[in-house]
Design a protein around this motif. Sequence first.
Motif, PDB file in Angstrom:
ATOM      1  N   LEU A   1    -154.656   5.632 -90.826  1.00  0.00           N
ATOM      2  CA  LEU A   1    -154.852   4.699 -89.723  1.00  0.00           C
ATOM      3  C   LEU A   1    -155.603   5.414 -88.603  1.00  0.00           C
ATOM      4  N   THR A   2    -156.552   4.746 -87.973  1.00  0.00           N
ATOM      5  CA  THR A   2    -157.286   5.331 -86.859  1.00  0.00           C
ATOM      6  C   THR A   2    -157.334   4.327 -85.708  1.00  0.00           C
ATOM      7  N   ARG A   3    -158.004   4.728 -84.642  1.00  0.00           N
ATOM      8  CA  ARG A   3    -158.148   3.844 -83.484  1.00  0.00           C
ATOM      9  C   ARG A   3    -159.407   2.980 -83.578  1.00  0.00           C
ATOM     10  N   ARG A   4    -160.142   3.076 -84.651  1.00  0.00           N
ATOM     11  CA  ARG A   4    -161.506   2.550 -84.678  1.00  0.00           C
ATOM     12  C   ARG A   4    -161.692   1.270 -85.488  1.00  0.00           C
ATOM     13  N   GLY A   5    -160.619   0.681 -86.014  1.00  0.00           N
ATOM     14  CA  GLY A   5    -160.812  -0.428 -86.934  1.00  0.00           C
ATOM     15  C   GLY A   5    -160.480  -1.808 -86.420  1.00  0.00           C
ATOM     16  N   ALA A   6    -160.082  -1.945 -85.163  1.00  0.00           N
ATOM     17  CA  ALA A   6    -159.694  -3.269 -84.647  1.00  0.00           C
ATOM     18  C   ALA A   6    -160.868  -4.237 -84.696  1.00  0.00           C
ATOM     19  N   GLN A   7    -160.582  -5.473 -85.123  1.00  0.00           N
ATOM     20  CA  GLN A   7    -161.611  -6.494 -85.256  1.00  0.00           C
ATOM     21  C   GLN A   7    -161.316  -7.684 -84.343  1.00  0.00           C
ATOM     22  N   VAL A   8    -162.366  -8.346 -83.912  1.00  0.00           N
ATOM     23  CA  VAL A   8    -162.216  -9.539 -83.083  1.00  0.00           C
ATOM     24  C   VAL A   8    -161.328 -10.547 -83.823  1.00  0.00           C
ATOM     25  N   GLY A   9    -160.329 -11.066 -83.125  1.00  0.00           N
ATOM     26  CA  GLY A   9    -159.382 -11.996 -83.712  1.00  0.00           C
ATOM     27  C   GLY A   9    -158.072 -11.364 -84.129  1.00  0.00           C
ATOM     28  N   ASP A  10    -158.025 -10.037 -84.223  1.00  0.00           N
ATOM     29  CA  ASP A  10    -156.787  -9.348 -84.594  1.00  0.00           C
ATOM     30  C   ASP A  10    -155.701  -9.561 -83.546  1.00  0.00           C
ATOM     31  N   ASP A  11    -154.455  -9.531 -84.006  1.00  0.00           N
ATOM     32  CA  ASP A  11    -153.306  -9.491 -83.106  1.00  0.00           C
ATOM     33  C   ASP A  11    -153.036  -8.051 -82.706  1.00  0.00           C
ATOM     34  N   VAL A  12    -152.432  -7.870 -81.530  1.00  0.00           N
ATOM     35  CA  VAL A  12    -152.044  -6.544 -81.038  1.00  0.00           C
ATOM     36  C   VAL A  12    -150.521  -6.485 -80.998  1.00  0.00           C
ATOM     37  N   TYR A  13    -149.949  -5.448 -81.610  1.00  0.00           N
ATOM     38  CA  TYR A  13    -148.498  -5.323 -81.735  1.00  0.00           C
ATOM     39  C   TYR A  13    -148.013  -3.997 -81.148  1.00  0.00           C
ATOM     40  N   VAL A  14    -146.723  -3.975 -80.801  1.00  0.00           N
ATOM     41  CA  VAL A  14    -146.024  -2.726 -80.485  1.00  0.00           C
ATOM     42  C   VAL A  14    -144.672  -2.746 -81.182  1.00  0.00           C
ATOM     43  N   THR A  15    -144.167  -1.579 -81.508  1.00  0.00           N
ATOM     44  CA  THR A  15    -142.818  -1.479 -82.048  1.00  0.00           C
ATOM     45  C   THR A  15    -141.817  -1.261 -80.917  1.00  0.00           C
ATOM     46  N   GLY A  16    -140.558  -1.571 -81.191  1.00  0.00           N
ATOM     47  CA  GLY A  16    -139.468  -1.258 -80.265  1.00  0.00           C
ATOM     48  C   GLY A  16    -139.567  -1.943 -78.921  1.00  0.00           C
ATOM     49  N   ASP A  17    -138.935  -1.311 -77.920  1.00  0.00           N
ATOM     50  CA  ASP A  17    -138.998  -1.753 -76.530  1.00  0.00           C
ATOM     51  C   ASP A  17    -139.825  -0.758 -75.732  1.00  0.00           C
ATOM     52  N   LEU A  18    -140.355  -1.211 -74.611  1.00  0.00           N
ATOM     53  CA  LEU A  18    -141.202  -0.377 -73.775  1.00  0.00           C
ATOM     54  C   LEU A  18    -140.612  -0.221 -72.376  1.00  0.00           C
ATOM     55  N   GLY A  19    -140.850   0.928 -71.772  1.00  0.00           N
ATOM     56  CA  GLY A  19    -140.446   1.169 -70.392  1.00  0.00           C
ATOM     57  C   GLY A  19    -139.204   2.015 -70.224  1.00  0.00           C
ATOM     58  N   ASP A  20    -138.404   2.152 -71.279  1.00  0.00           N
ATOM     59  CA  ASP A  20    -137.141   2.886 -71.155  1.00  0.00           C
ATOM     60  C   ASP A  20    -137.356   4.366 -70.848  1.00  0.00           C
ATOM     61  N   SER A  21    -138.412   4.957 -71.421  1.00  0.00           N
ATOM     62  CA  SER A  21    -138.661   6.374 -71.185  1.00  0.00           C
ATOM     63  C   SER A  21    -138.940   6.646 -69.714  1.00  0.00           C
ATOM     64  N   ALA A  22    -139.728   5.784 -69.083  1.00  0.00           N
ATOM     65  CA  ALA A  22    -140.031   5.954 -67.656  1.00  0.00           C
ATOM     66  C   ALA A  22    -138.774   5.803 -66.812  1.00  0.00           C
ATOM     67  N   ALA A  23    -137.929   4.850 -67.176  1.00  0.00           N
ATOM     68  CA  ALA A  23    -136.674   4.668 -66.447  1.00  0.00           C
ATOM     69  C   ALA A  23    -135.785   5.896 -66.603  1.00  0.00           C
TER      70      ALA A  23
END
Length: 330
Positions: free
Chosen positions: A144-166
């Motif tokens: 997997l690389t950062r270079r393959g995203a195509q127009v129309g793709d969905d963007v996802y994240v795993t887990g929850d975000l922000g807890d590390s900063a807190a």
Amino acid sequence: MAKNEFDIIKHYFAQQQLQRDDVALAIGDDCALVNVPADYSVAVSTDSLVAGTHFLADADPASVAYKALASNLSDLAAMGATPAWVSLALTLPTIDEAWLAPFCHSFFELANQYNIQLIGGDTTKGPLSITLTVQGLVPRGQALTRRGAQVGDDVYVTGDLGDSAAGLALILNQSSSQQYSANLVTTLVDRHFKAQPRVNVGEALRGIASAALDISDGVIADVKHIAQGSEVAIDIDVEQLPLSAELLAFCGEDRQRAQQLALTSGEEYELCFTASVANRDALKAALAHTNVKYSCIGKVKAGSGLSLLQLGKPLTWQLSGWDHFVETNN
């Protein structure tokens, strides 16, 4: 008692793990020797953690060891690689066995969990710092690389975000932690030091995700890397950001503040990835066995750059990514 570099290596690092079958020669020579299976590529990543920048000098050594290795395992996960080998360069102000013992116990416990073997490294005297080089295996052509995203793709994240900063905010300002329950403080601090590398997710995303990376500098910074690498634009819907109950409690139920922390929190080590609409069912099936939740937070569009949306309308929040131990968004 360890008295010098060689004592440290012999007592704390040599013969601490079972040998992987693909390691021909590990600690104790000028180089390690490993055997790479046919039709596989080796993914390699090097990262340093420095006292005072990535962790406080008086931080729990067991937590420091976990964080050091987990952050590097996360880099392998982002490439869809399976962990194999690691080298460790450790710089210590003095030989402190009360520090080394818990550090090594935690390090090898996590290494064994992911079947990654320590095959070499270096120890030296100086300001406390840890440098790891991890290597993993990925079927040739499937990284997997950062270079393959195509127009129309969905963007996802795993887990929850922000807890590390807190968690980091509580570590840096312990007096403020008194307004929260002990359980909340412990949970958020643990999520800062003990993020779960999403190795199983990265492996499952091979052939499904079009682009991926791990969130080390904050979503708002890291998504831009995908946009730039893929030469596309990305919209993020802040209402779709996954927020934990603990983060909302930390923010006093101020949802906007929680959303901003979710966007800017570094050292999350969740994965951010893109995938085509046609792969939604394949994605659901592939991740079902991982027990890791994932959320669609945006869309890939033609153009360039990153835009934040709320209820379909543009936002003008002035936010930046992660800056180690500088609280810009709290």
